[in-house]
Scaffold this motif. Structure first.
Motif, PDB file in Angstrom:
ATOM      1  N   THR A   1      -1.843  20.751 -50.890  1.00 27.95           N
ATOM      2  CA  THR A   1      -3.023  19.890 -50.938  1.00 27.95           C
ATOM      3  C   THR A   1      -2.920  18.772 -49.909  1.00 27.95           C
ATOM      4  N   LEU A   2      -1.739  18.178 -49.777  1.00 29.93           N
ATOM      5  CA  LEU A   2      -1.540  17.142 -48.758  1.00 29.93           C
ATOM      6  C   LEU A   2      -1.751  17.709 -47.365  1.00 29.93           C
ATOM      7  N   ALA A   3      -1.222  18.889 -47.112  1.00 28.70           N
ATOM      8  CA  ALA A   3      -1.379  19.507 -45.794  1.00 28.70           C
ATOM      9  C   ALA A   3      -2.850  19.705 -45.455  1.00 28.70           C
ATOM     10  N   LEU A   4      -3.640  20.158 -46.427  1.00 27.47           N
ATOM     11  CA  LEU A   4      -5.074  20.366 -46.183  1.00 27.47           C
ATOM     12  C   LEU A   4      -5.797  19.044 -45.974  1.00 27.47           C
ATOM     13  N   ALA A   5      -5.397  18.018 -46.724  1.00 27.17           N
ATOM     14  CA  ALA A   5      -6.024  16.707 -46.552  1.00 27.17           C
ATOM     15  C   ALA A   5      -5.737  16.150 -45.157  1.00 27.17           C
ATOM     16  N   LEU A   6      -4.495  16.259 -44.712  1.00 30.10           N
ATOM     17  CA  LEU A   6      -4.140  15.770 -43.372  1.00 30.10           C
ATOM     18  C   LEU A   6      -4.833  16.578 -42.286  1.00 30.10           C
ATOM     19  N   ASP A   7      -4.907  17.879 -42.486  1.00 28.68           N
ATOM     20  CA  ASP A   7      -5.579  18.742 -41.510  1.00 28.68           C
ATOM     21  C   ASP A   7      -7.049  18.370 -41.374  1.00 28.68           C
ATOM     22  N   SER A   8      -7.683  17.990 -42.487  1.00 27.25           N
ATOM     23  CA  SER A   8      -9.099  17.609 -42.428  1.00 27.25           C
ATOM     24  C   SER A   8      -9.312  16.360 -41.584  1.00 27.25           C
ATOM     25  N   ALA A   9      -8.243  15.583 -41.388  1.00 24.01           N
ATOM     26  CA  ALA A   9      -8.327  14.358 -40.584  1.00 24.01           C
ATOM     27  C   ALA A   9      -7.721  14.543 -39.192  1.00 24.01           C
ATOM     28  N   GLY A  10      -7.405  15.789 -38.831  1.00 27.21           N
ATOM     29  CA  GLY A  10      -6.882  16.062 -37.495  1.00 27.21           C
ATOM     30  C   GLY A  10      -5.431  15.725 -37.300  1.00 27.21           C
ATOM     31  N   ILE A  11      -4.671  15.626 -38.386  1.00 31.77           N
ATOM     32  CA  ILE A  11      -3.233  15.335 -38.307  1.00 31.77           C
ATOM     33  C   ILE A  11      -2.474  16.656 -38.354  1.00 31.77           C
ATOM     34  N   THR A  12      -1.700  16.952 -37.310  1.00 34.61           N
ATOM     35  CA  THR A  12      -1.002  18.230 -37.235  1.00 34.61           C
ATOM     36  C   THR A  12       0.157  18.267 -38.226  1.00 34.61           C
ATOM     37  N   THR A  13       0.235  19.361 -38.975  1.00 35.23           N
ATOM     38  CA  THR A  13       1.153  19.421 -40.100  1.00 35.23           C
ATOM     39  C   THR A  13       1.814  20.782 -40.192  1.00 35.23           C
ATOM     40  N   VAL A  14       3.094  20.775 -40.575  1.00 40.10           N
ATOM     41  CA  VAL A  14       3.810  22.009 -40.891  1.00 40.10           C
ATOM     42  C   VAL A  14       4.381  21.877 -42.299  1.00 40.10           C
ATOM     43  N   VAL A  15       4.271  22.948 -43.077  1.00 39.68           N
ATOM     44  CA  VAL A  15       4.830  22.992 -44.423  1.00 39.68           C
ATOM     45  C   VAL A  15       6.018  23.945 -44.416  1.00 39.68           C
ATOM     46  N   ILE A  16       7.158  23.451 -44.843  1.00 42.36           N
ATOM     47  CA  ILE A  16       8.361  24.276 -44.942  1.00 42.36           C
ATOM     48  C   ILE A  16       8.599  24.564 -46.419  1.00 42.36           C
ATOM     49  N   ASP A  17       8.491  25.826 -46.798  1.00 41.20           N
ATOM     50  CA  ASP A  17       8.614  26.193 -48.208  1.00 41.20           C
ATOM     51  C   ASP A  17       9.748  27.182 -48.413  1.00 41.20           C
ATOM     52  N   THR A  18      10.626  26.861 -49.338  1.00 41.10           N
ATOM     53  CA  THR A  18      11.773  27.721 -49.609  1.00 41.10           C
ATOM     54  C   THR A  18      11.356  29.083 -50.139  1.00 41.10           C
ATOM     55  N   PHE A  19      10.257  29.116 -50.885  1.00 41.48           N
ATOM     56  CA  PHE A  19       9.853  30.350 -51.549  1.00 41.48           C
ATOM     57  C   PHE A  19       8.969  31.211 -50.651  1.00 41.48           C
ATOM     58  N   ALA A  20       9.145  32.519 -50.757  1.00 41.86           N
ATOM     59  CA  ALA A  20       8.258  33.454 -50.089  1.00 41.86           C
ATOM     60  C   ALA A  20       6.938  33.506 -50.858  1.00 41.86           C
ATOM     61  N   PRO A  21       5.801  33.801 -50.197  1.00 40.92           N
ATOM     62  CA  PRO A  21       4.494  33.775 -50.871  1.00 40.92           C
ATOM     63  C   PRO A  21       4.434  34.625 -52.133  1.00 40.92           C
ATOM     64  N   GLN A  22       5.053  35.804 -52.111  1.00 36.71           N
ATOM     65  CA  GLN A  22       4.966  36.695 -53.273  1.00 36.71           C
ATOM     66  C   GLN A  22       5.664  36.132 -54.498  1.00 36.71           C
ATOM     67  N   GLU A  23       6.525  35.112 -54.310  1.00 34.60           N
ATOM     68  CA  GLU A  23       7.218  34.514 -55.453  1.00 34.60           C
ATOM     69  C   GLU A  23       6.336  33.549 -56.233  1.00 34.60           C
ATOM     70  N   SER A  24       5.293  33.033 -55.596  1.00 37.18           N
ATOM     71  CA  SER A  24       4.448  32.044 -56.270  1.00 37.18           C
ATOM     72  C   SER A  24       2.994  32.478 -56.397  1.00 37.18           C
ATOM     73  N   LEU A  25       2.604  33.556 -55.720  1.00 32.42           N
ATOM     74  CA  LEU A  25       1.222  34.019 -55.776  1.00 32.42           C
ATOM     75  C   LEU A  25       1.161  35.352 -56.498  1.00 32.42           C
ATOM     76  N   SER A  26       0.515  35.361 -57.639  1.00 34.36           N
ATOM     77  CA  SER A  26       0.352  36.589 -58.415  1.00 34.36           C
ATOM     78  C   SER A  26      -0.987  36.529 -59.120  1.00 34.36           C
ATOM     79  N   PRO A  27      -1.771  37.608 -59.064  1.00 31.36           N
ATOM     80  CA  PRO A  27      -3.074  37.599 -59.754  1.00 31.36           C
ATOM     81  C   PRO A  27      -2.945  37.703 -61.264  1.00 31.36           C
ATOM     82  N   LYS A  28      -1.750  38.032 -61.754  1.00 30.72           N
ATOM     83  CA  LYS A  28      -1.544  38.175 -63.189  1.00 30.72           C
ATOM     84  C   LYS A  28      -1.414  36.800 -63.837  1.00 30.72           C
TER      85      LYS A  28
END
Length: 405
Positions: A16-43
């Motif tokens: 959410t912070l990354a999207l807020a900063l991006d909306s204001a033109g602030i360049t941002t990188v998010v470093i996440d330990t988890f792979a996407p499939q570990e936190s995104l599930s439709p179940k």
């Protein structure tokens, strides 16, 4: 520098912070330990969040709410009472409704899977760089920038490093930001249930002797459950079969929604208070659980993190527009001043509420029942209570007012 801001942690606050900063033109990188499939599930895994009205406004201002609203259940009324398993609830209750908050629903219930997926979609469509499955192994503060080292990759630099990496934040530890706190000897049992009768958008909070039981309205005749017990009792309940689990829940839950059944998985979370003494260090700022993790008794954990996000995004955006270095002390000190006291107050309040309400002392039960009755009989007090819970009190950041950065 490679970016304006590096965010350690790709959870709900970090994205959410990354999207807020991006909306204001602030360049941002998010470093996440988890792979996407570990936190995104439709179940559906049973987890859900009580978003305050202010948090909903921020998601709307960031262009996220239009796709989330069909998955959100408005909280139209809140009922708070004292009781015990198998007992009739105390006649002294606090009840909050339309007359206490004229700006619409006091909040919305949203399942984790929908909120997380929407944030991931928005990040993918933005200018934010997301580096999943990677871990920051070192951070070095310089006079003009911060450098982070990522295992197996070249170092990257930015003006500011934000720790959104949870209550065991490596960012905070490396920056020398010390923590205080304690265990409550309680655990929360978290699940969702289906029920026969409609909940009509009413959220219930029962203060039981062992801890609070929250029944929170979800879509399609379902409710989210946050059920707190002493730690060893909670672990024993969690280890039971689904049928036995429900047998113990039913006398606490009551029959006002008809027959109940589990909808999704069951979880257990040990509860503790953990807060840093400061939210900033040279070129480092913390948001969410990395700075403060509180008891869920008031349902304000994620909302408090979103307040951090909105405040930090605003001070960084204003600094960017002035053409100043984003990481200068005055900018981060402004963020600390804005959020430090409020977070300390939340920690104190949730800790006090839990100690006062999570017991069966007859004297304390009498005092708290009388207190709830007095608040319920005072319209001005009720309105102030709801305004605070909805995030509308005080001087909220622009995003929490629904205004773009």
């Amino acid at each position: 520098m490679d970016y304006d801001v590096i965010i350690a942690g790709g959870g709900l606050n970090g994205l959410t912070l990354a999207l807020a900063l991006d909306s204001a033109g602030i360049t941002t990188v998010v470093i996440d330990t988890f792979a996407p499939q570990e936190s995104l599930s439709p179940k559906f895994d049973g987890r859900s969040y009580a978003l305050s009205a202010a948090s909903q406004k921020m998601l709307d201002a960031l262009g996220l709410w239009e796709d989330l609203v069909r998955h959100a259940e408005p909280m139209l009324e809140i009922k708070v009472s004292d009781g015990a398993a198998g007992e009739t609830p105390s006649p002294f209750v606090m009840q909050f409704g339309d007359e206490d908050f004229s700006q619409g629903p006091m909040g919305f219930m949203v399942e984790d899977r929908h909120l997380r997926a929407r944030l991931a979609e928005a990040v993918k469509a933005s200018n934010v760089t997301l580096r999943s499955g990677q871990t920051i192994t070192n951070q070095t503060i310089h006079s003009t920038h911060v450098t982070v080292t990522i295992d197996g990759h070249r170092p990257i630099t930015a003006a500011v490093l934000v720790g959104a990496d949870g209550r065991n934040s490596r960012t905070a530890k490396t920056a020398g930001l010390t923590r205080t706190g304690w265990n409550y000897n309680q655990s929360s049992l978290v699940c969702a249930i289906s029920h026969e009768k409609p909940h009509h958008g009413i959220a219930h909070q029962y203060f039981m002797p062992s801890g609070p039981l929250a029944i929170l309205p979800l879509t399609q005749n379902r409710s989210g459950i946050v059920w707190t017990e002493q730690r060893h009792v909670a672990q024993n309940i969690h280890s039971l079969s689904d049928g036995d689990y429900l047998d113990i829940l039913r006398p606490r839950f009551g029959d006002f929604l008809g027959e109940i059944s589990l909808a999704g998985s069951r979880y257990i979370y040990p509860l503790s208070l953990s807060t840093t003494h400061r939210m900033i260090a040279p070129r480092v700022a913390l948001v969410g659980d990395a700075a403060h993790a509180v008891h869920p008794i008031a349902g304000q954990g994620l909302n408090s993190g979103f307040k951090d996000v909105a405040a930090l995004a605003e001070v960084l955006c204003d600094t960017k527009r002035r053409g100043q270095d984003l990481g200068i002390h005055t900018t981060l000190a402004e963020y600390q001043k804005w959020r430090g006291f409020d977070n300390a107050l939340l920690c104190t309040a949730t800790n006090s509420f839990n100690r006062i309400f999570s017991n069966n002392n007859p004297l304390l039960r009498g005092i708290r029942d009388l207190g709830m009755g007095l608040i319920n009989a005072a319209p001005k007090l009720r309105k102030n209570f709801v305004a605070t819970a909805a995030g509308a009190a005080g001087d909220p950041p622009r995003l929490l007012r629904g205004e773009p950065l």
